[in-house]
Design a protein around this motif. Sequence first.
Motif, PDB file in Angstrom:
ATOM      1  N   GLN A 145     -16.757  -0.949  12.483  1.00 43.68           N
ATOM      2  CA  GLN A 145     -16.553   0.034  11.432  1.00 43.68           C
ATOM      3  C   GLN A 145     -15.069   0.331  11.293  1.00 43.68           C
ATOM      4  O   GLN A 145     -14.316   0.305  12.276  1.00 43.68           O
ATOM      5  N   VAL A 146     -14.674   0.601  10.051  1.00 47.96           N
ATOM      6  CA  VAL A 146     -13.281   0.907   9.738  1.00 47.96           C
ATOM      7  C   VAL A 146     -13.221   2.341   9.220  1.00 47.96           C
ATOM      8  O   VAL A 146     -14.034   2.741   8.365  1.00 47.96           O
ATOM      9  N   PHE A 147     -12.261   3.089   9.702  1.00 49.27           N
ATOM     10  CA  PHE A 147     -12.060   4.475   9.296  1.00 49.27           C
ATOM     11  C   PHE A 147     -10.657   4.593   8.708  1.00 49.27           C
ATOM     12  O   PHE A 147      -9.682   4.091   9.282  1.00 49.27           O
ATOM     13  N   ALA A 148     -10.567   5.253   7.556  1.00 46.65           N
ATOM     14  CA  ALA A 148      -9.289   5.449   6.868  1.00 46.65           C
ATOM     15  C   ALA A 148      -9.039   6.950   6.747  1.00 46.65           C
ATOM     16  O   ALA A 148      -9.805   7.664   6.097  1.00 46.65           O
ATOM     17  N   PHE A 149      -7.957   7.415   7.378  1.00 45.81           N
ATOM     18  CA  PHE A 149      -7.593   8.822   7.363  1.00 45.81           C
ATOM     19  C   PHE A 149      -6.372   8.998   6.478  1.00 45.81           C
ATOM     20  O   PHE A 149      -5.362   8.287   6.648  1.00 45.81           O
ATOM     21  N   ASP A 150      -6.479   9.926   5.542  1.00 41.97           N
ATOM     22  CA  ASP A 150      -5.340  10.244   4.687  1.00 41.97           C
ATOM     23  C   ASP A 150      -4.246  10.871   5.544  1.00 41.97           C
ATOM     24  O   ASP A 150      -4.464  11.896   6.206  1.00 41.97           O
ATOM     25  N   LYS A 151      -3.081  10.254   5.537  1.00 41.93           N
ATOM     26  CA  LYS A 151      -2.028  10.699   6.450  1.00 41.93           C
ATOM     27  C   LYS A 151      -1.529  12.090   6.098  1.00 41.93           C
ATOM     28  O   LYS A 151      -1.110  12.859   6.968  1.00 41.93           O
ATOM     29  N   GLU A 152      -1.565  12.446   4.814  1.00 43.76           N
ATOM     30  CA  GLU A 152      -1.092  13.769   4.431  1.00 43.76           C
ATOM     31  C   GLU A 152      -2.015  14.870   4.946  1.00 43.76           C
ATOM     32  O   GLU A 152      -1.585  16.014   5.105  1.00 43.76           O
ATOM     33  N   GLY A 153      -3.284  14.557   5.196  1.00 45.61           N
ATOM     34  CA  GLY A 153      -4.219  15.561   5.675  1.00 45.61           C
ATOM     35  C   GLY A 153      -4.324  15.641   7.178  1.00 45.61           C
ATOM     36  O   GLY A 153      -5.135  16.437   7.688  1.00 45.61           O
ATOM     37  N   LEU A 154      -3.548  14.838   7.897  1.00 42.73           N
ATOM     38  CA  LEU A 154      -3.604  14.871   9.353  1.00 42.73           C
ATOM     39  C   LEU A 154      -2.761  16.025   9.895  1.00 42.73           C
ATOM     40  O   LEU A 154      -1.656  16.285   9.402  1.00 42.73           O
ATOM     41  N   ASP A 204      -4.846  -1.918   1.027  1.00 45.46           N
ATOM     42  CA  ASP A 204      -5.412  -2.680   2.126  1.00 45.46           C
ATOM     43  C   ASP A 204      -6.815  -3.163   1.770  1.00 45.46           C
ATOM     44  O   ASP A 204      -7.593  -2.461   1.121  1.00 45.46           O
ATOM     45  N   GLU A 205      -7.152  -4.396   2.215  1.00 46.34           N
ATOM     46  CA  GLU A 205      -8.469  -4.956   1.897  1.00 46.34           C
ATOM     47  C   GLU A 205      -9.599  -4.149   2.520  1.00 46.34           C
ATOM     48  O   GLU A 205     -10.721  -4.131   1.999  1.00 46.34           O
ATOM     49  N   ALA A 206      -9.332  -3.471   3.621  1.00 42.77           N
ATOM     50  CA  ALA A 206     -10.384  -2.721   4.303  1.00 42.77           C
ATOM     51  C   ALA A 206     -10.628  -1.353   3.693  1.00 42.77           C
ATOM     52  O   ALA A 206     -11.554  -0.651   4.114  1.00 42.77           O
ATOM     53  N   PHE A 207      -9.840  -0.964   2.691  1.00 38.11           N
ATOM     54  CA  PHE A 207      -9.948   0.404   2.174  1.00 38.11           C
ATOM     55  C   PHE A 207     -11.258   0.646   1.435  1.00 38.11           C
ATOM     56  O   PHE A 207     -11.866   1.716   1.567  1.00 38.11           O
ATOM     57  N   GLN A 208     -11.698  -0.320   0.637  1.00 39.57           N
ATOM     58  CA  GLN A 208     -12.876  -0.096  -0.198  1.00 39.57           C
ATOM     59  C   GLN A 208     -14.133   0.124   0.629  1.00 39.57           C
ATOM     60  O   GLN A 208     -14.993   0.924   0.255  1.00 39.57           O
ATOM     61  N   GLU A 209     -14.276  -0.583   1.751  1.00 38.77           N
ATOM     62  CA  GLU A 209     -15.479  -0.467   2.568  1.00 38.77           C
ATOM     63  C   GLU A 209     -15.304   0.473   3.751  1.00 38.77           C
ATOM     64  O   GLU A 209     -16.229   0.635   4.550  1.00 38.77           O
ATOM     65  N   ALA A 210     -14.156   1.105   3.861  1.00 40.63           N
ATOM     66  CA  ALA A 210     -13.889   1.962   5.015  1.00 40.63           C
ATOM     67  C   ALA A 210     -14.455   3.360   4.805  1.00 40.63           C
ATOM     68  O   ALA A 210     -14.709   3.800   3.673  1.00 40.63           O
TER      69      ALA A 210
END
Length: 1000
Positions: A312-321, A395-401
Amino acid sequence: MAENCVRKLFVEICNAKNLMPKDGQGTASAYAIVDFDGQRRRTKTKFRDLNPQWDEKHEFLVHDTETMESEILEVNLYNDKKMGKRSTFLGKVKLAGSTFAKSGSETLVYYPLEKRSVFSQIKGELGLKIYYIDEDPPAGGVSESDQKPETVTPVAEEKPPENQEGKVAEVKEEEKKEEEKPKEEPKAEEKSSENPPENSKPEESPAIEPEKPAEVENPPIAHTEKPMKMQKAKSEAEKRGDLSVNGLELRSLSNDRSRSAYDLVDRMPFLYVRVVKAKRESTEGGSSIYAKLVIGTHSIKTKSQSEKDWDQVFAFDKEGLNSTSLEVSVWAEEKKENEDQLTENCLGTVSFDLQEVPKRVPPDSPLAPQWYSLESEKSPGNDVMLAVWLGTQADEAFQEAWQSDSGGLIPETRAKVYLSPKLWYLRLTVIQTQDLQFASKSEPKARNLELYVKGQLGPQVFKTGRTSVGSASSGSANPTWNEDLVFVAAEPFEPFLVVTVEDLTNGQSVGQAKIQMASIEKRTDDWTDTKSRWFNLVGDENHPYTGRIHLRICLEGGYHVLDEAAHVISDVRAAAKQLTKPPIGLLEVGIRGATNLLPVKTKDGTRGTIDAYVVAKYGPKWVRTRTILDRFNPRWNEQYTWDVYDPCTVLTIGVFDNGRYNRENDAGLKQPGKDLRIGKVRIRLSTLDANQVYSTSYSLTVLLPTGAKKMGDIEIAVRFTCSSWLSLIQSYSTPMLPRMHYIRPLGPAQQDILRHTAMRIVTTRLSRSEPAMGQEVVQYMLDSDTHVWSMRRSKANWFRVVGCLSRAVSLARWFDGIRTWIHPPTSILVHVLLIAVVLCPNLILPTVFMYAFLILTLRFRYRHRHSHNMDPRLSYVDFVSADELDEEFDGFPTTRSGDQIRIRYDRLRALGGRAQVLLGDVAAQGERLEALFNWRDPRATGIFVVLCLAASLLFYAVPFKVFLLGFGFYYLRHPRFRDDMPSVPANFFRRLPSLSDQII
């Protein structure tokens, strides 16, 4: 060529119509030469026939199925000369590979013949059927013994007549010369488009043309790779050389969209964590493990798996960290004996400093996951495989992350692309019925039956007019209608079209016929009529045969099915694929973000919030951005592209609040809500400069029952790219809609009904998608309520008319000021201009057009530099009353009380009374003019007759220029020579009688 199939293209040259005579005797001897992918075929010569009929089928091998859409099929027509002179050009047809249909979907299409140059005299149409077939390749290839006949037999099998044996030898010699001089081939290719090859002499038999050896045109599959690669390289070089000629630069641009996929938006930094799997030192059967990611207050778990990997791939918005460290821990779920509850044990933790995480930007290869040891005091020796990197939304992984800003993996909040169903018009022509058998045989004799035919396609029902049976006026016992019923059919089609004959007198069905949609013929124009057929009518179980009905049915592919309002149309292509022209440009839209959005709902019952997403619609393609949860300044930064086929089209962008996710009722069942409107933006492509980026912030205004309300602003970047200015300028001279809309037009009322039917079909199909696009969203984007009465829209349209006439009013006021000598120098200059115009009338048009050229050229620098937006002032939303807004939002039929309806009715009667008086005054002016010629007032007509006689003598004696000067000076005379009373002609005209006194 694709390895899994062999594609063959079949071009059937049927006939030509209305060719230009080129032999000097009023006729032409036409033959066709077909070129595709380096292969050439020739038809027979049809002597002395301006409407030749060939019906010849030619086969071509598609060398590369992936690039077939960018290939060009060219058919040239020539007039065959008998005396050995050069054949003359009759016209050509160029078709892109994107218009080729698969076998089974082909139809006969008549293409207008194109000119070779501006001075060519060309006319007529060429009828073609083009389709392709995908065949499976041989299992074991082709052996050498099988390959030899391929290279030898073509000339031997054709068996040319004796008078062509010498010609075959000449062809072989020419082929040897061509092999010795391969550099001259491109020049010969160019010359072949202007002049036919010399080896096709008209005095010889045109039935058979010796072809080149098979290894040159259609190489076998078992050939060595080197010749195949050389041929591919050669064909690709020829394609690149022909791109400027064929105008297909757009295809290469479309194929390279990924290079500039995010150049209109900002790059958003995301922290990506890919968790693949874990490895335990001691495995216990039946226990499942999961990984837990923690960044400050953000915490997320993977799936709980016992034997499978997570991956599984997780994408965290850096501005919200809100932390600079990432902590990944692995947990095991174990079930103890004699206990039903699961216990969770931590297998270890690994931490990452976010400041040391590597960065990755495409087109870099994906970061390989690595094994990391988990730190734990209780259970050491466990490892986890994962990868952590900093990337962007490209990034290619963004759509399914799993995405932190859109709620994770919620389907209703993900970005999606939707396609409207392909729509066709289905024309059902009801001709007549025969041998009708009613329930009672004596019933038709006892009374006159009134029958009508009802057609039903899905939920659509249309009826013909009434026809009496057995009456003296009908003259026949077989009812005849000859009426057309037009339906909207969407692919995939409904299984059956049901045609029912019903009796109006008793409301019973006489019989019905079911026609399979798969058996209905398609046509693209009106050159050929589909064949009519007889269908048996079936009654109930006791009456298996109740007569037969004569019908003509076809799917009209020459029309464009309108599924949106005509003033905001975004697609004008015909339904048939064969009539689709290559795109003229590329539309790129970057949806950046929104600012200062207002809350539209409450969260946890305490504070307001909004979950905004954007929908963009152009042509059949709908795009939906991801939903940014609980943010008043969301940033999407998503970019999409569309092919443009007509510049005079409109892009529609709408912003909505997502109300279809995480909705549960009291019973715990998911209950989707409705998406709320935030605002809408329309951009007309013809107002954009080509190859220029427009980055503009548009105001979002929505009309509510309480009035117009500004909901915020949206930032959009738009770029319309056009690779061929000639195609763009040429599109302004072509009709807006396909040819069938003008040759066989549909009535305004029928077109309006079909448009709303198409809107309902599109709304239903998109609402059945997963995730569904709400009906309220589709209806708002398509403007499905433009036909509903609205006092606000009526006032807006009225002021639009006034605005258009204001320029004419201003000109009239300026001329009246000259006429009344308010500014004497200007009046004197106008007198001088009048003398110059009368004495030199040949300077009128050049002067007018020169003034127009100069004025428009000077105004170019003051043109609008940004694209236009929806104007609240023009829409008249700031000056509308609450009752008028309530009337606009009221449904049809109304749901309001009787007092409100009475007030609105009285208001409508008042407006209708004004319009009634205005129409009466306009009609009275025309009736007075008619009364002058009909002797309704003998004295007035007698005076007019005498004046006509005097005017004829006056104009005979006085030159026309003198009359113009005299009339101009009299009209522009000084006010001291004027009278305040109306003129004599005005008094005379107003005294003429009208028909107003005869109205009851």
